[in-house]
Write an enzyme that holds these catalytic residues in place. Sequence first.
Site, PDB file in Angstrom:
ATOM      1  N   ARG A  18      13.760  -7.349   6.362  1.00 29.73           N
ATOM      2  CA  ARG A  18      15.243  -7.840   6.537  1.00 29.73           C
ATOM      3  C   ARG A  18      15.861  -6.546   6.998  1.00 29.73           C
ATOM      4  O   ARG A  18      15.830  -5.371   6.416  1.00 29.73           O
ATOM      5  CB  ARG A  18      15.408  -8.360   5.216  1.00 29.73           C
ATOM      6  CG  ARG A  18      15.373  -9.835   5.083  1.00 29.73           C
ATOM      7  CD  ARG A  18      15.821 -10.324   3.826  1.00 29.73           C
ATOM      8  NE  ARG A  18      17.257 -10.644   4.025  1.00 29.73           N
ATOM      9  CZ  ARG A  18      17.939 -11.531   4.484  1.00 29.73           C
ATOM     10  NH1 ARG A  18      17.037 -12.689   4.606  1.00 29.73           N
ATOM     11  NH2 ARG A  18      19.252 -11.959   4.642  1.00 29.73           N
ATOM     12  N   SER A  40       6.593   6.866  11.930  1.00 29.85           N
ATOM     13  CA  SER A  40       7.680   7.374  11.774  1.00 29.85           C
ATOM     14  C   SER A  40       8.408   7.177  10.460  1.00 29.85           C
ATOM     15  O   SER A  40       8.315   5.920  10.172  1.00 29.85           O
ATOM     16  CB  SER A  40       8.741   6.918  13.063  1.00 29.85           C
ATOM     17  OG  SER A  40       8.446   6.857  14.384  1.00 29.85           O
ATOM     18  N   GLU A  81       0.883   6.935   6.983  1.00 31.17           N
ATOM     19  CA  GLU A  81       2.151   6.361   6.188  1.00 31.17           C
ATOM     20  C   GLU A  81       1.880   6.895   4.924  1.00 31.17           C
ATOM     21  O   GLU A  81       3.008   7.194   4.179  1.00 31.17           O
ATOM     22  CB  GLU A  81       2.176   4.872   6.313  1.00 31.17           C
ATOM     23  CG  GLU A  81       2.444   4.133   7.681  1.00 31.17           C
ATOM     24  CD  GLU A  81       2.899   2.748   7.467  1.00 31.17           C
ATOM     25  OE1 GLU A  81       3.517   2.287   8.602  1.00 31.17           O
ATOM     26  OE2 GLU A  81       2.350   2.030   6.725  1.00 31.17           O
ATOM     27  N   GLY A 117      21.566   0.476  12.744  1.00 28.52           N
ATOM     28  CA  GLY A 117      20.500  -0.045  13.629  1.00 28.52           C
ATOM     29  C   GLY A 117      19.388  -0.457  13.178  1.00 28.52           C
ATOM     30  O   GLY A 117      18.910  -0.345  11.974  1.00 28.52           O
ATOM     31  N   SER A 143       0.710  -1.104  -0.039  1.00 31.21           N
ATOM     32  CA  SER A 143       0.201   0.086   0.164  1.00 31.21           C
ATOM     33  C   SER A 143       0.782   1.253   0.070  1.00 31.21           C
ATOM     34  O   SER A 143       0.567   2.267  -0.893  1.00 31.21           O
ATOM     35  CB  SER A 143      -1.039  -0.143   1.167  1.00 31.21           C
ATOM     36  OG  SER A 143      -0.329  -0.009   2.414  1.00 31.21           O
ATOM     37  N   ASN A 144       2.300   1.202   0.558  1.00 33.81           N
ATOM     38  CA  ASN A 144       2.938   2.443   0.511  1.00 33.81           C
ATOM     39  C   ASN A 144       3.416   2.696  -0.805  1.00 33.81           C
ATOM     40  O   ASN A 144       3.802   3.588  -1.355  1.00 33.81           O
ATOM     41  CB  ASN A 144       4.003   2.322   1.630  1.00 33.81           C
ATOM     42  CG  ASN A 144       3.425   2.808   3.073  1.00 33.81           C
ATOM     43  OD1 ASN A 144       3.284   3.852   3.443  1.00 33.81           O
ATOM     44  ND2 ASN A 144       3.250   1.741   3.746  1.00 33.81           N
ATOM     45  N   ASP A 201      15.507   0.240  12.911  1.00 34.90           N
ATOM     46  CA  ASP A 201      14.684   1.367  12.960  1.00 34.90           C
ATOM     47  C   ASP A 201      15.290   2.349  13.771  1.00 34.90           C
ATOM     48  O   ASP A 201      14.323   2.962  14.798  1.00 34.90           O
ATOM     49  CB  ASP A 201      13.147   0.902  13.629  1.00 34.90           C
ATOM     50  CG  ASP A 201      12.552  -0.249  12.734  1.00 34.90           C
ATOM     51  OD1 ASP A 201      12.760  -0.024  11.460  1.00 34.90           O
ATOM     52  OD2 ASP A 201      11.910  -1.152  13.371  1.00 34.90           O
ATOM     53  N   ASP A 246      19.921   3.779   9.041  1.00 31.13           N
ATOM     54  CA  ASP A 246      21.207   3.618   9.706  1.00 31.13           C
ATOM     55  C   ASP A 246      21.502   2.282   9.905  1.00 31.13           C
ATOM     56  O   ASP A 246      20.715   1.440   9.457  1.00 31.13           O
ATOM     57  CB  ASP A 246      21.801   4.688  10.708  1.00 31.13           C
ATOM     58  CG  ASP A 246      21.004   4.286  12.118  1.00 31.13           C
ATOM     59  OD1 ASP A 246      20.312   3.374  12.068  1.00 31.13           O
ATOM     60  OD2 ASP A 246      20.971   4.840  13.195  1.00 31.13           O
ATOM     61  N   ASN A 250      13.060   4.654   5.446  1.00 32.52           N
ATOM     62  CA  ASN A 250      12.124   3.533   6.021  1.00 32.52           C
ATOM     63  C   ASN A 250      10.817   4.229   6.668  1.00 32.52           C
ATOM     64  O   ASN A 250      10.853   5.413   7.526  1.00 32.52           O
ATOM     65  CB  ASN A 250      12.999   2.845   6.818  1.00 32.52           C
ATOM     66  CG  ASN A 250      12.157   1.560   7.531  1.00 32.52           C
ATOM     67  OD1 ASN A 250      11.445   0.886   6.654  1.00 32.52           O
ATOM     68  ND2 ASN A 250      11.993   1.416   8.686  1.00 32.52           N
ATOM     69  N   HIS A 283       8.042   3.134   9.362  1.00 35.27           N
ATOM     70  CA  HIS A 283       7.594   2.318  10.659  1.00 35.27           C
ATOM     71  C   HIS A 283       6.655   2.708  11.390  1.00 35.27           C
ATOM     72  O   HIS A 283       6.131   3.918  11.789  1.00 35.27           O
ATOM     73  CB  HIS A 283       8.995   2.416  11.414  1.00 35.27           C
ATOM     74  CG  HIS A 283       8.871   1.310  12.601  1.00 35.27           C
ATOM     75  ND1 HIS A 283       9.085   0.070  12.461  1.00 35.27           N
ATOM     76  CD2 HIS A 283       8.538   1.397  13.888  1.00 35.27           C
ATOM     77  CE1 HIS A 283       8.873  -0.546  13.585  1.00 35.27           C
ATOM     78  NE2 HIS A 283       8.588   0.123  14.629  1.00 35.27           N
TER      79      HIS A 283
END
Length: 195
Positions: free
Chosen positions: A84, A129, A167, A136, A12-13, A138, A134, A100, A102
Amino acid sequence: MRWACLVGGTGSNLRALIDDGAPIRLVISHKAGVGALEIARAAGIPQVVLPARQYPVREEYDAALLRILGEAGIEALVLAGFLRLLSDRVVDTYAGRAVNVHPSLLPAFPGLHAVRQALEYGVRVTGVSVHLVDRGLDSGPIIFQEAVSVRPDDTDETLSSRIHAVEHRLLPRAVRLLDAHRLEVQGRQVVIREE
Ligand code: GRF
Protein backbone atom coordinates in the site's frame (compact mmCIF):
# COMPACT_ATOMS: atom_id res chain seq x y z
CA MET A 1 15.07 2.68 17.97
CA ARG A 2 11.78 0.85 18.14
CA TRP A 3 11.00 -0.47 14.66
CA ALA A 4 7.81 -1.68 13.03
CA CYS A 5 7.95 -3.95 10.00
CA LEU A 6 5.12 -3.44 7.49
CA VAL A 7 4.43 -6.61 5.55
CA GLY A 8 1.91 -8.34 3.35
CA GLY A 9 3.63 -11.41 1.91
CA THR A 10 5.70 -14.43 2.75
CA GLY A 11 7.83 -12.51 5.22
CA SER A 12 11.23 -13.72 4.10
CA ASN A 13 12.68 -10.22 4.63
CA LEU A 14 11.11 -10.04 8.08
CA ARG A 15 12.78 -13.39 8.82
CA ALA A 16 16.14 -12.00 7.65
CA LEU A 17 15.68 -8.91 9.85
CA ILE A 18 14.80 -10.99 12.91
CA ASP A 19 17.77 -13.29 12.27
CA ASP A 20 19.99 -10.22 12.11
CA GLY A 21 18.72 -9.03 15.49
CA ALA A 22 16.83 -6.00 14.18
CA PRO A 23 14.76 -4.38 16.95
CA ILE A 24 11.36 -5.11 15.37
CA ARG A 25 8.77 -4.42 18.04
CA LEU A 26 5.63 -4.62 15.91
CA VAL A 27 4.56 -6.23 12.64
CA ILE A 28 1.69 -4.76 10.65
CA SER A 29 0.22 -6.57 7.68
CA HIS A 30 -2.27 -5.24 5.17
CA LYS A 31 -3.38 -8.82 4.60
CA ALA A 32 -4.54 -11.60 6.92
CA GLY A 33 -3.17 -15.13 6.77
CA VAL A 34 0.20 -14.31 5.22
CA GLY A 35 3.48 -16.02 6.06
CA ALA A 36 4.94 -12.86 7.57
CA LEU A 37 2.38 -12.98 10.38
CA GLU A 38 3.34 -16.58 11.15
CA ILE A 39 7.00 -15.55 11.32
CA ALA A 40 6.12 -12.68 13.69
CA ARG A 41 4.07 -15.01 15.87
CA ALA A 42 6.88 -17.56 16.08
CA ALA A 43 9.29 -14.78 17.05
CA GLY A 44 6.92 -13.44 19.71
CA ILE A 45 6.55 -10.06 18.01
CA PRO A 46 3.15 -8.34 18.43
CA GLN A 47 1.23 -8.13 15.20
CA VAL A 48 -1.68 -6.22 13.77
CA VAL A 49 -3.65 -6.94 10.61
CA LEU A 50 -4.93 -3.80 8.97
CA PRO A 51 -6.85 -4.82 5.86
CA ALA A 52 -7.47 -2.16 3.26
CA ARG A 53 -11.16 -2.96 2.97
CA GLN A 54 -11.63 -2.02 6.63
CA TYR A 55 -10.72 1.58 5.74
CA PRO A 56 -11.49 2.21 2.07
CA VAL A 57 -10.31 5.83 2.33
CA ARG A 58 -6.51 5.98 2.42
CA GLU A 59 -6.40 8.86 4.92
CA GLU A 60 -8.55 6.84 7.34
CA TYR A 61 -6.37 3.79 6.85
CA ASP A 62 -3.27 5.78 7.56
CA ALA A 63 -4.83 7.53 10.56
CA ALA A 64 -5.44 4.06 12.04
CA LEU A 65 -1.91 3.04 11.10
CA LEU A 66 -0.41 6.13 12.76
CA ARG A 67 -2.46 5.56 15.89
CA ILE A 68 -1.26 1.95 16.17
CA LEU A 69 2.36 2.96 15.54
CA GLY A 70 2.10 5.80 18.04
CA GLU A 71 0.60 3.62 20.75
CA ALA A 72 3.45 1.14 20.31
CA GLY A 73 6.03 3.94 20.49
CA ILE A 74 7.38 3.08 17.04
CA GLU A 75 10.21 5.35 15.87
CA ALA A 76 11.18 3.79 12.55
CA LEU A 77 9.58 1.72 9.79
CA VAL A 78 10.85 -1.01 7.52
CA LEU A 79 8.57 -1.86 4.60
CA ALA A 80 8.97 -5.39 3.27
CA GLY A 81 6.12 -6.49 1.07
CA PHE A 82 3.64 -3.87 2.23
CA LEU A 83 1.73 -3.21 -0.95
CA ARG A 84 0.00 0.00 0.00
CA LEU A 85 1.23 3.44 -0.80
CA LEU A 86 1.53 5.41 2.44
CA SER A 87 -0.14 8.79 2.65
CA ASP A 88 1.93 11.94 3.02
CA ARG A 89 1.04 12.11 6.70
CA VAL A 90 2.67 8.77 7.47
CA VAL A 91 5.66 9.51 5.23
CA ASP A 92 6.20 12.89 6.86
CA THR A 93 5.87 11.47 10.37
CA TYR A 94 8.62 8.95 9.64
CA ALA A 95 10.68 11.07 7.24
CA GLY A 96 14.24 9.80 7.14
CA ARG A 97 13.28 6.89 9.37
CA ALA A 98 11.47 4.62 6.93
CA VAL A 99 13.17 2.09 4.65
CA ASN A 100 11.71 0.10 1.76
CA VAL A 101 13.09 -2.80 -0.23
CA HIS A 102 12.18 -3.06 -3.90
CA PRO A 103 13.01 -5.89 -6.31
CA SER A 104 14.48 -3.86 -9.17
CA LEU A 105 17.21 -1.35 -9.85
CA LEU A 106 15.18 1.80 -9.33
CA PRO A 107 14.13 4.00 -11.02
CA ALA A 108 13.45 1.07 -13.36
CA PHE A 109 10.25 -0.88 -12.72
CA PRO A 110 8.68 0.84 -9.72
CA GLY A 111 5.35 -0.36 -8.36
CA LEU A 112 3.87 -3.83 -8.34
CA HIS A 113 5.30 -6.93 -10.04
CA ALA A 114 8.76 -5.46 -10.62
CA VAL A 115 10.29 -8.87 -11.35
CA ARG A 116 7.64 -9.64 -13.95
CA GLN A 117 8.05 -6.17 -15.44
CA ALA A 118 11.80 -6.76 -15.81
CA LEU A 119 11.29 -10.15 -17.46
CA GLU A 120 8.67 -8.78 -19.84
CA TYR A 121 10.92 -5.87 -20.77
CA GLY A 122 13.75 -8.28 -21.51
CA VAL A 123 16.44 -6.61 -19.43
CA ARG A 124 19.71 -8.49 -18.95
CA VAL A 125 20.28 -7.05 -15.50
CA THR A 126 17.85 -6.19 -12.76
CA GLY A 127 18.43 -6.18 -9.01
CA VAL A 128 17.52 -4.84 -5.61
CA SER A 129 17.12 -1.34 -4.27
CA VAL A 130 16.89 -0.43 -0.61
CA HIS A 131 15.78 3.16 -0.20
CA LEU A 132 14.34 5.70 2.15
CA VAL A 133 10.62 6.25 1.79
CA ASP A 134 9.45 9.58 0.41
CA ARG A 135 6.05 10.74 -0.83
CA GLY A 136 6.42 9.09 -4.24
CA LEU A 137 6.14 5.51 -5.43
CA ASP A 138 9.47 3.73 -4.78
CA SER A 139 11.19 7.05 -5.35
CA GLY A 140 13.13 7.89 -2.18
CA PRO A 141 16.91 8.33 -1.87
CA ILE A 142 18.75 5.07 -2.42
CA ILE A 143 20.74 3.46 0.39
CA PHE A 144 21.91 0.31 -1.39
CA GLN A 145 21.57 -1.23 -4.82
CA GLU A 146 22.88 -4.47 -6.16
CA ALA A 147 22.56 -5.95 -9.62
CA VAL A 148 21.21 -9.42 -10.36
CA SER A 149 21.74 -10.86 -13.84
CA VAL A 150 18.76 -12.22 -15.71
CA ARG A 151 19.29 -15.68 -17.22
CA PRO A 152 17.68 -16.63 -20.52
CA ASP A 153 15.60 -19.37 -18.89
CA ASP A 154 14.55 -17.33 -15.85
CA THR A 155 10.96 -17.40 -14.65
CA ASP A 156 9.37 -15.05 -12.16
CA GLU A 157 10.12 -17.68 -9.48
CA THR A 158 13.78 -18.35 -10.30
CA LEU A 159 14.66 -14.68 -10.71
CA SER A 160 12.68 -13.71 -7.59
CA SER A 161 14.53 -16.25 -5.52
CA ARG A 162 17.96 -14.82 -6.49
CA ILE A 163 16.62 -11.31 -5.89
CA HIS A 164 15.31 -12.32 -2.48
CA ALA A 165 18.73 -13.64 -1.47
CA VAL A 166 20.19 -10.19 -2.17
CA GLU A 167 17.34 -8.44 -0.35
CA HIS A 168 17.97 -10.55 2.74
CA ARG A 169 21.56 -9.31 2.82
CA LEU A 170 20.98 -5.63 2.01
CA LEU A 171 17.84 -4.81 4.00
CA PRO A 172 19.18 -5.78 7.45
CA ARG A 173 22.36 -3.81 6.70
CA ALA A 174 20.33 -0.71 5.89
CA VAL A 175 18.21 -1.08 9.01
CA ARG A 176 21.33 -1.44 11.14
CA LEU A 177 22.83 1.72 9.67
CA LEU A 178 19.68 3.77 10.09
CA ASP A 179 19.20 2.43 13.60
CA ALA A 180 22.72 3.55 14.44
CA HIS A 181 21.98 7.03 12.94
CA ARG A 182 24.71 6.47 10.37
CA LEU A 183 22.70 7.51 7.31
CA GLU A 184 22.71 11.13 6.27
CA VAL A 185 20.61 12.42 3.41
CA GLN A 186 22.20 15.08 1.23
CA GLY A 187 19.70 15.86 -1.53
CA ARG A 188 19.26 12.61 -3.48
CA GLN A 189 22.37 11.06 -1.94
CA VAL A 190 22.45 8.92 1.17
CA VAL A 191 25.84 9.23 2.82
CA ILE A 192 26.93 6.43 5.13
CA ARG A 193 28.85 7.87 8.06
CA GLU A 194 31.86 6.03 9.39
CA GLU A 195 31.49 4.61 12.89
C1 GRF B 1 10.13 -8.41 -1.67
O1 GRF B 1 10.53 -8.90 -2.91
C2 GRF B 1 10.26 -6.91 -1.65
O2 GRF B 1 11.24 -6.43 -2.50
C3 GRF B 1 8.90 -6.45 -2.12
O3 GRF B 1 8.01 -7.39 -1.58
C4 GRF B 1 8.66 -8.63 -1.41
C5 GRF B 1 8.40 -9.12 -0.02
O4 GRF B 1 8.84 -10.44 0.14
N1 GRF B 1 8.67 -5.09 -1.69
P1 GRF B 1 8.82 -11.12 1.57
O5 GRF B 1 7.38 -11.05 2.09
O6 GRF B 1 9.76 -10.38 2.47
O7 GRF B 1 9.25 -12.53 1.35
